[in-house]
Design a protein around this motif. Structure first.
Motif, PDB file in Angstrom:
ATOM      1  N   ILE B 147       0.846  -1.198   0.000  1.00  0.00           N
ATOM      2  CA  ILE B 147       0.000   0.000   0.000  1.00  0.00           C
ATOM      3  C   ILE B 147       0.884   1.252   0.000  1.00  0.00           C
ATOM      4  N   VAL B 148       1.925   1.220   0.823  1.00  0.00           N
ATOM      5  CA  VAL B 148       2.841   2.353   0.919  1.00  0.00           C
ATOM      6  C   VAL B 148       3.587   2.548  -0.398  1.00  0.00           C
ATOM      7  N   GLN B 149       4.069   1.445  -0.975  1.00  0.00           N
ATOM      8  CA  GLN B 149       4.840   1.551  -2.213  1.00  0.00           C
ATOM      9  C   GLN B 149       3.975   2.034  -3.368  1.00  0.00           C
ATOM     10  N   LEU B 150       2.791   1.462  -3.501  1.00  0.00           N
ATOM     11  CA  LEU B 150       1.910   1.873  -4.597  1.00  0.00           C
ATOM     12  C   LEU B 150       1.503   3.337  -4.442  1.00  0.00           C
ATOM     13  N   GLY B 151       1.366   3.793  -3.197  1.00  0.00           N
ATOM     14  CA  GLY B 151       0.921   5.162  -2.951  1.00  0.00           C
ATOM     15  C   GLY B 151       2.054   6.177  -2.896  1.00  0.00           C
ATOM     16  N   ASP B 152       3.280   5.794  -3.289  1.00  0.00           N
ATOM     17  CA  ASP B 152       4.446   6.698  -3.197  1.00  0.00           C
ATOM     18  C   ASP B 152       4.514   7.341  -1.820  1.00  0.00           C
ATOM     19  N   ASP B 153       4.351   6.539  -0.821  1.00  0.00           N
ATOM     20  CA  ASP B 153       4.138   7.032   0.528  1.00  0.00           C
ATOM     21  C   ASP B 153       5.289   6.554   1.410  1.00  0.00           C
ATOM     22  N   LEU B 154       5.253   6.912   2.678  1.00  0.00           N
ATOM     23  CA  LEU B 154       6.244   6.432   3.632  1.00  0.00           C
ATOM     24  C   LEU B 154       5.546   5.617   4.720  1.00  0.00           C
ATOM     25  N   PRO B 155       6.236   4.594   5.247  1.00  0.00           N
ATOM     26  CA  PRO B 155       5.638   3.832   6.345  1.00  0.00           C
ATOM     27  C   PRO B 155       5.438   4.736   7.566  1.00  0.00           C
ATOM     28  N   SER B 156       4.405   4.454   8.359  1.00  0.00           N
ATOM     29  CA  SER B 156       4.165   5.290   9.528  1.00  0.00           C
ATOM     30  C   SER B 156       3.981   4.464  10.802  1.00  0.00           C
ATOM     31  N   HIS B 157       4.262   3.169  10.707  1.00  0.00           N
ATOM     32  CA  HIS B 157       4.084   2.293  11.866  1.00  0.00           C
ATOM     33  C   HIS B 157       5.019   1.108  11.644  1.00  0.00           C
ATOM     34  N   ILE B 158       5.526   0.521  12.734  1.00  0.00           N
ATOM     35  CA  ILE B 158       6.485  -0.567  12.586  1.00  0.00           C
ATOM     36  C   ILE B 158       5.806  -1.838  12.098  1.00  0.00           C
ATOM     37  N   LEU B 159       4.670  -2.149  12.695  1.00  0.00           N
ATOM     38  CA  LEU B 159       3.970  -3.384  12.331  1.00  0.00           C
ATOM     39  C   LEU B 159       3.066  -3.193  11.120  1.00  0.00           C
ATOM     40  N   VAL B 160       2.385  -2.077  11.076  1.00  0.00           N
ATOM     41  CA  VAL B 160       1.390  -1.805  10.043  1.00  0.00           C
ATOM     42  C   VAL B 160       1.760  -0.502   9.349  1.00  0.00           C
ATOM     43  N   PRO B 161       2.708  -0.578   8.410  1.00  0.00           N
ATOM     44  CA  PRO B 161       3.254   0.660   7.827  1.00  0.00           C
ATOM     45  C   PRO B 161       2.203   1.577   7.208  1.00  0.00           C
ATOM     46  N   ALA B 162       1.037   1.010   6.840  1.00  0.00           N
ATOM     47  CA  ALA B 162       0.005   1.839   6.220  1.00  0.00           C
ATOM     48  C   ALA B 162      -1.127   2.125   7.197  1.00  0.00           C
ATOM     49  N   ILE B 163      -0.814   2.186   8.468  1.00  0.00           N
ATOM     50  CA  ILE B 163      -1.851   2.376   9.493  1.00  0.00           C
ATOM     51  C   ILE B 163      -2.560   3.711   9.301  1.00  0.00           C
ATOM     52  N   GLU B 169      -9.286   4.513   1.433  1.00  0.00           N
ATOM     53  CA  GLU B 169      -8.082   5.049   0.784  1.00  0.00           C
ATOM     54  C   GLU B 169      -7.278   3.926   0.132  1.00  0.00           C
ATOM     55  N   ILE B 170      -7.217   2.771   0.813  1.00  0.00           N
ATOM     56  CA  ILE B 170      -6.471   1.636   0.271  1.00  0.00           C
ATOM     57  C   ILE B 170      -7.114   1.160  -1.034  1.00  0.00           C
ATOM     58  N   ARG B 171      -8.431   1.090  -1.013  1.00  0.00           N
ATOM     59  CA  ARG B 171      -9.134   0.681  -2.234  1.00  0.00           C
ATOM     60  C   ARG B 171      -8.764   1.600  -3.403  1.00  0.00           C
ATOM     61  N   ASP B 172      -8.763   2.912  -3.142  1.00  0.00           N
ATOM     62  CA  ASP B 172      -8.456   3.865  -4.213  1.00  0.00           C
ATOM     63  C   ASP B 172      -7.032   3.687  -4.721  1.00  0.00           C
ATOM     64  N   ILE B 173      -6.094   3.484  -3.801  1.00  0.00           N
ATOM     65  CA  ILE B 173      -4.697   3.304  -4.208  1.00  0.00           C
ATOM     66  C   ILE B 173      -4.565   2.055  -5.082  1.00  0.00           C
ATOM     67  N   PHE B 174      -5.191   0.958  -4.655  1.00  0.00           N
ATOM     68  CA  PHE B 174      -5.113  -0.286  -5.435  1.00  0.00           C
ATOM     69  C   PHE B 174      -5.710  -0.081  -6.820  1.00  0.00           C
ATOM     70  N   ALA B 175      -6.898   0.500  -6.858  1.00  0.00           N
ATOM     71  CA  ALA B 175      -7.597   0.655  -8.131  1.00  0.00           C
ATOM     72  C   ALA B 175      -6.799   1.535  -9.093  1.00  0.00           C
ATOM     73  N   GLU B 176      -6.171   2.575  -8.545  1.00  0.00           N
ATOM     74  CA  GLU B 176      -5.464   3.515  -9.420  1.00  0.00           C
ATOM     75  C   GLU B 176      -4.055   3.057  -9.786  1.00  0.00           C
ATOM     76  N   ARG B 177      -3.372   2.391  -8.868  1.00  0.00           N
ATOM     77  CA  ARG B 177      -1.934   2.223  -9.043  1.00  0.00           C
ATOM     78  C   ARG B 177      -1.455   0.813  -9.384  1.00  0.00           C
ATOM     79  N   MET B 178      -2.232  -0.212  -9.085  1.00  0.00           N
ATOM     80  CA  MET B 178      -1.712  -1.570  -9.259  1.00  0.00           C
ATOM     81  C   MET B 178      -1.245  -1.840 -10.689  1.00  0.00           C
ATOM     82  N   ALA B 179      -1.971  -1.303 -11.656  1.00  0.00           N
ATOM     83  CA  ALA B 179      -1.656  -1.579 -13.054  1.00  0.00           C
ATOM     84  C   ALA B 179      -0.252  -1.111 -13.420  1.00  0.00           C
ATOM     85  N   ARG B 180       0.208  -0.053 -12.773  1.00  0.00           N
ATOM     86  CA  ARG B 180       1.543   0.463 -13.067  1.00  0.00           C
ATOM     87  C   ARG B 180       2.645  -0.507 -12.694  1.00  0.00           C
ATOM     88  N   TRP B 181       2.373  -1.319 -11.671  1.00  0.00           N
ATOM     89  CA  TRP B 181       3.410  -2.202 -11.129  1.00  0.00           C
ATOM     90  C   TRP B 181       3.253  -3.649 -11.558  1.00  0.00           C
TER      91      TRP B 181
END
Lengths: 247, 501
Positions: B147-163, B169-181
């Motif tokens: 989720i962090v990588q697809l969203g050009d984002d930074l981790p914000s938690h040790i266990l759950v970097p996309a907390i 928001e996750i749904r939107d990131i997947f729908a928009e970005r997965m095809a690129r990768w």
């Protein structure tokens, strides 16, 4: 279980895996930093002189062997493993039924799986032997896998595989989406994590499995079923035949 | 890199500025509040199941202390054991060297793509962007890291970097970005967590099946046997650890434990503290390479990158006990409101506030501000499974920031200069110390303050302004306590004392 000690590597001996970076100089540098950082530790102090009190329990609670097996069943089910019980005589039919219910068309078979376990599975279900030649893509097309296990832990609801002949290579229990794991009870069941480690050989690759694959990555809420098998079925086989069937 | 950039922590503002922005983000605060409160209660239940928790905790701390006090001994044992089991051991003094080693190792395989298991160490050294520079694409396979990588984002938690992201928001990131990768998200993807997990499974499947090189960290390394341990949930770890031909593990030198038996403590402490489970779904252990099972080549890169500097500080050393469970983040009132990004490193929350300024030093404004990112409430210490006294280290590091003093910097002894921003604070403290040492001066000062009280401002001017942004200056009383005492009952000192006792 300490592997043979090849002796300390002399500074100047080339690092076996790398060519340029990570030179022996870096090793010497990091080790020198560690020693400088520990200037406060008396030279005469040995590692064992630092006290570690193991006053924690070897096992939590007092249970009979049957009670331990019941706890295992309860904790496996807690994390969405499907638990069944069988006797040696009813085991083949149960395995055949689980594969049929799943609509399995193929099953991965570890080299040392007791032949009787799959004896009731019809010939139409393709047997895929666990060989080195098998590719991950081949395995991805396999419906199910049936294995034994090394040990199971009641307190945590965990099955441990150690890649012994009745379990096969690590990947065959990973890529197929349906894993049927047979535990011989009560022999293979221990109460606790400390008791399990005692029985395991660290030189073997170990896979500890507690329920089907899961994630807590979305809002810290647990969801079952990501990359590993999404269905884990565990069969507890007791030496005396019991009434077979679902728990 | 499919036209995406690599986010980094470089050039992040100091904690107060970052937190000032993040605390105004109501969506972020709602997401964090929901997630941290969910896990808090669960953790408490999981811990309460074990009536010997405090003993396990003490043993965990003691094992780590034993290891740290004799780290040279255990690192040598580990190296020998890994080598004897068929692995190759490399040493990296800093992030740059570790990145160079890994890049060379990947290049030697001829591959341009690698699959990665979530690893704090590789996050810390910025491995993905180093690999990208060398033309190698690293695919993160942990759901949250994805989720962090697809969203050009930074981790914000040790266990759950996309907390910091909720399901929508996750749904939107997947729908928009997965095809690129790679494989795009399924049409009509919903925001149900099960559907999102399924989308990740499909997206990553082809990457796992084709992967030739895997990169991981490790939760533990056993010195006695050379065994590495990775604790995970999704099975992406197992995929990366067993399907590729080459496995490269980048692990901090403090992750070593003496014996295989010692795992009995940590495998009880870690899952209950981190995901609040009796046991996490998957734990993999491997010792070098195994014939015809898993990777044929195994490289272990041992990383210093500031750990020996941390080790040199006898108070701060305990931070190296950390097993990265993230329980301290989940209970921290500051983390819950500021979010992980404000901490400006791979290690957010209370543990980050003591680890980052030790690993990187307190030279930058951000790193010098981290020891102050706490109310010192102590909840982090309470939940820490290896009993790291985080408040103690925070106070210790504040002292270092303000007073300066001796410290280890990249392995050599140095004297840290006092931080610039604290000159006024130091001057005020010096003046107060002098006044309190001289009763007459104090009395004169207090009387002067009382007589001029009508003219006192409500807010401080100059360097004190920030302090009064959120507080009112205390009002000076008409009469000082000492004067009042003397006036009402203090003919002589001894009499006064008799009356009250």
């Amino acid at each position: 279980m300490t592997p043979p000690d090849p002796g300390p590597r002399k500074p100047g001996t080339p690092d076996p895996g790398s060519r340029k970076p990570g030179t022996p100089d870096s090793r010497a540098l990091v080790m020198a930093r560690v020693r400088r950082a520990l200037a406060d530790v008396p030279r005469a102090e040995t590692p064992d002189a630092v006290p570690v009190e193991r006053t924690y329990h070897r096992v939590h609670g007092d249970r009979t062997a049957a009670g331990t097996v019941d706890l295992l069943a309860e904790h496996l089910a807690d994390y969405r493993a499907v638990v069944h019980r069988a006797g040696p005589a009813s085991l083949p039919d149960l395995i055949a039924r689980l594969l049929a219910d799943r609509g399995a068309t193929s099953v991965a078979v570890p080299p040392g799986l007791p032949a009787s376990w799959l004896s009731a599975v019809p010939e139409s279900v393709r047997r895929v032997p666990d060989t080195a030649e098998l590719t991950p893509h081949d395995l991805d097309a396999v419906s199910s896998v049936v294995t034994g296990c090394a040990v199971a832990i009641a307190e945590t609801g965990t099955v441990v595989l150690d890649a012994a002949p009745d379990q096969g290579r690590r990947r065959i229990t990973l890529v197929p989406d349906h894993h049927v794991c047979v535990i011989r009870v009560p022999d293979q069941v221990v109460g606790s994590v400390p008791e399990a480690l005692e029985r395991l050989d660290p030189a073997r690759p170990l896979t500890w499995i507690s329920g089907p694959s899961a994630t807590s990555d979305i809002e810290l809420d647990r969801v079952e079923g990501v990359h590993g098998p999404r269905t884990l079925e565990v069969i507890l086989v007791a030496p005396e035949p019991e009434t077979a069937g679902q728990n | 890199m499919s036209g995406t950039h690599q986010a980094t922590y470089l050039g992040m503002p100091a904690f107060p500025q970052a937190a000032d922005a993040s605390t105004r983000n109501t969506q972020l605060r709602a997401n964090l509040r929901h997630a941290t409160h969910t896990i808090r209660a669960k953790r408490a239940t999981a811990v309460a199941e074990l009536d010997d928790w405090s003993r396990l905790r003490a043993a965990g701390a003691a094992i780590k202390d034993r290891t740290l006090r004799h780290l040279d001994h255990y690192l040598e044992r580990l190296e020998n054991a890994v080598t004897a089991a068929g692995g190759h051991v490399h040493w990296a003094a800093d992030a740059e060297e570790a990145n160079r080693i890994v890049t060379e190792l990947v290049r030697a395989t001829g591959e341009r793509e690698v699959v990665k298991v979530k690893s704090m160490a590789t996050q810390e050294i910025g491995l993905n962007s180093a690999l990208a520079t060398a033309g190698i694409t690293a695919y993160e396979t942990d759901l949250a890291e994805l989720i962090v990588q697809l969203g050009d984002d930074l981790p914000s938690h040790i266990l759950v970097p996309a907390i910091h992201r909720n399901r929508g928001e996750i749904r939107d990131i997947f729908a928009e970005r997965m095809a690129r990768w790679g494989r795009p998200a399924p049409d009509g993807l919903t925001d149900a967590p099960a559907d999102l997990a399924e989308a990740a499974r499909l997206h990553l499947r082809e990457k796992f099946l084709n992967a030739k090189v895997g990169i991981s960290g490790a939760n533990f390394m056993v010195a006695e046997t050379g065994t590495l341990v990775v604790v995970e949930s999704e099975g992406n770890g197992r995929m990366c650890l067993t399907l590729p031909e080459t496995l490269i593990s980048v692990v901090g030198i403090e992750k070593v434990v003496p014996t295989f038996q010692d795992l009995e403590v940590f495998l009880q402490l870690l899952p209950r503290s981190s995901t609040a489970e009796r046991m996490n779904p998957y734990t993999s252990t491997w010792t070098g390479t195994t014939d015809q099972d898993g990777p044929r080549t195994f490289h272990l890169v041992l990383l210093d990158n500031g750990r020996t500097d941390t080790l040199a500080d006898t108070v701060g050393r305990q931070a190296l006990r950390c097993i990265r469970c993230s329980a301290c983040l989940n209970v921290c009132p500051v983390y819950e409101r500021a979010g992980g990004h404000a901490y400006g490193s791979a290690y957010p929350g209370p543990i980050g506030a003591i680890l980052t300024p030790q690993l990187r030093g307190t030279g930058s404004e951000l790193d010098a501000s981290l020891p102050y990112a706490s109310s010192l409430c102590g909840a982090c210490y309470e939940v820490c499974p290896v009993a790291i006294d985080i408040p103690e280290v925070l106070v210790h590091l504040r002292e270092r920031v303000v007073e300066g003093g001796p410290a280890s910097v990249r392995g050599t002894r140095a004297v840290i200069k006092p931080a610039k921003g604290h000159a006024a604070e130091r001057a005020a403290m010096r003046a107060a110390r002098w006044a309190l040492d001289h009763p007459r001066v104090l009395r004169t000062g207090q009387r002067l303050a009382s007589r001029t009280r009508r003219f006192h401002p409500r807010r401080l001017p100059g360097p004190g302004r920030a302090w009064t942004d959120t507080r009112e200056l205390p009002r000076v009383p008409e009469e000082s306590f000492r004067d009042w005492w003397r006036r009402t009952r203090g003919e002589s000192r001894t009499e006064g004392r008799k009356k009250t006792t």
